[in-house]
Design a protein around this motif. Structure first.
Motif, mmCIF file in Angstrom:
data_model
loop_
_atom_site.group_PDB
_atom_site.id
_atom_site.type_symbol
_atom_site.label_atom_id
_atom_site.label_comp_id
_atom_site.label_asym_id
_atom_site.label_seq_id
_atom_site.Cartn_x
_atom_site.Cartn_y
_atom_site.Cartn_z
ATOM 1 N N ALA A 168 -7.204 -15.949 48.174
ATOM 2 C CA ALA A 168 -7.100 -17.402 48.314
ATOM 3 C C ALA A 168 -7.684 -18.140 47.114
ATOM 4 N N ALA A 169 -8.794 -17.682 46.568
ATOM 5 C CA ALA A 169 -9.410 -18.363 45.423
ATOM 6 C C ALA A 169 -8.496 -18.298 44.203
ATOM 7 N N ALA A 170 -7.904 -17.148 43.943
ATOM 8 C CA ALA A 170 -6.999 -16.997 42.793
ATOM 9 C C ALA A 170 -5.722 -17.819 42.988
ATOM 10 N N ILE A 171 -5.192 -17.824 44.194
ATOM 11 C CA ILE A 171 -3.990 -18.615 44.479
ATOM 12 C C ILE A 171 -4.300 -20.098 44.300
ATOM 13 N N GLY A 172 -5.437 -20.540 44.840
ATOM 14 C CA GLY A 172 -5.860 -21.934 44.690
ATOM 15 C C GLY A 172 -6.036 -22.328 43.233
ATOM 16 N N ALA A 173 -6.598 -21.422 42.426
ATOM 17 C CA ALA A 173 -6.779 -21.707 40.999
ATOM 18 C C ALA A 173 -5.431 -21.842 40.297
ATOM 19 N N GLU A 174 -4.465 -21.004 40.668
ATOM 20 C CA GLU A 174 -3.123 -21.100 40.070
ATOM 21 C C GLU A 174 -2.441 -22.402 40.477
#
Length: 179
Positions: A108-114
């Protein structure tokens, strides 16, 4: 001596209860979703307003019986972001929900950053897949895709006890005013 046995019993019971709660929250309520191969990934068309399947591969998904927002999925697609954004409804403010650590494809953190960086776009998968819950689909520039469920405005009101109001559809099982 009886006090030590009683204290030991309490400590062991508390430990076993804690382990049980942890297991059920992280593993127990989730199950794998079998891919149908045709309509696992759907986006809402700008023209018709109805969900349509898109081409995808490598679909993995989990769902939980205890909550309508436990659904998470990962996939890949060859569709470009330009093609998708011209054809399907976008979601402006999408925040992915965390997945259990063992579901490794969904971060979720990586998706949110993208999403924040603009290297991924979020689309409406399906509104009210369950009452007050929307299916959100995010796709990155390199074709990785992610799916999660999120509460919509009606769902937030319904689940926090606020009066839902006329702008929301009636909840399943609600009696109409004329009844």
């Amino acid at each position: 001596m009886n006090g030590k046995i009683l204290a030991g019993f309490i400590v062991i019971s508390a430990l076993l209860t804690g382990i049980g709660i942890y297991y059920f929250q992280i593993y127990g309520y989730y199950s794998e979703v079998e891919a149908t191969g045709t309509d696992d990934v759907r986006l809402t068309s700008r023209v018709t307003g109805t969900p349509e399947g898109i081409a995808y591969d490598g679909f993995e998904a989990i769902d939980g019986s205890s909550s309508p927002i436990r659904y998470r999925a990962c996939f890949t697609t060859t569709a470009s972001l330009d093609q998708l954004s011209e054809t399907y409804e976008m979601v402006e403010e999408a925040t992915p929900r965390n997945a259990p650590g063992w579901f490794e494809c969904f971060d979720a953190a990586a998706i949110g950053a993208e999403l924040e960086a603009g290297t991924a776009l979020a689309f409406m998968g399906e509104e009210n897949i369950e009452y007050g819950v929307d299916r959100i689909v995010a796709v990155t520039e390199d074709g990785r895709g992610y799916v999660w469920h999120d509460l919509n405005n009606c769902g937030e009101k319904a689940y926090d006890g606020t009066v839902v109001g006329d702008e929301c559809p009636p909840r399943p099982g609600d009696q109409g005013a004329a009844d």
